[in-house]
Motif scaffolding. Sequence first.
Motif, PDB file in Angstrom:
ATOM      1  N   TRP A  19       7.861   7.561  -6.884  1.00  0.00           N
ATOM      2  CA  TRP A  19       6.523   7.009  -7.150  1.00  0.00           C
ATOM      3  C   TRP A  19       5.696   6.937  -5.860  1.00  0.00           C
ATOM      4  N   ARG A  23       2.138   8.903  -5.135  1.00  0.00           N
ATOM      5  CA  ARG A  23       0.921   8.194  -4.689  1.00  0.00           C
ATOM      6  C   ARG A  23       0.398   8.785  -3.390  1.00  0.00           C
ATOM      7  N   GLU A  27      -3.273  10.532  -2.766  1.00  0.00           N
ATOM      8  CA  GLU A  27      -4.226  10.093  -1.742  1.00  0.00           C
ATOM      9  C   GLU A  27      -4.596  11.234  -0.797  1.00  0.00           C
TER      10      GLU A  27
END
Length: 308
Positions: A19, A23, A27
């Motif tokens: 996870w 992420r 980004e």
Amino acid sequence: MAEEPQIISAIRILFEVIWTHLRLIFEILKALFRFVVPPTPKEVNEDIILITGAGHGMGREVALRFAKLGATVVCIDINAKGNEDTLKMIKQAKGKGFTYECDVTDREAVMQLAQKVEREVGEVTILINNAGIMPCKPVLRHSEKEIRTLMDINVNGNLWMIQAFLPAMLERNSGHIVAMSSMAGKMGLRNLVPYCGSKYAVRGIMEALALELHEDPRDTNGIKFTTVCPYIVNTGLCHNPRIRFAGLMKTVEPGEAADQIVDAVRREYHEITIPSDLYYTNKIFNLFPPAGGRILTDFIGTGLDPHD
């Protein structure tokens, strides 16, 4: 309570790692997209923008530009005459402005200022910590008073203003704090040892504050931060710039710097350098070992000679 089986803990950590990677990738992709397609500048016509050091230089130029965009500008300076001159220019351009005399090194005066501005103007939505001084001489020639004054204005002034105006921003989960650091806050320069220390501190304050609010249990996503790192700006602070390649490393005019600052605030950029290409140049510079960095510094030959 029974201890969680080791296999369950390992699976939990594995999913957390996956996870986290997803992420991070998101980004990075978002940053690349924003590099190609910059954010739309936000309107500021309903904002109350407080600017310290508004009585001259970049502070004045930024104040005038925000006033032309319809913002209510609150000009703060210890120099009452310069501050009033800025207000006259705002009024001549049909802008809305107020002036307050305040010593940003005096915490009690800053707290009283916050109460007075809220009572007489309204809640500040954008705080721009611009006030600063830049004595330029070898570190051993600085007096104790000079160093303490520099740190009080350049560092403590930022902290007192943040303590005064951040609480209201937290209450409404809305606001924007802008700090004037410097390229001297990203790399060391001769004749500017205390100044570099103060501007590194400003960047550290902003980075730590953003992280502190990120980890706050309250929703603080509505509060934005922008750190500005200008190169040599022709405001009168830099009396003796030394530039070997003037075509590549030219002195920036206050108006040009102010345009970029206003644009960065309106687009809610986290950090900018002025000129913008120095942002990437500095990152490349930091890849070299210290001795390599000094070799590049000798070759570029850019800096400031002592003022006296």
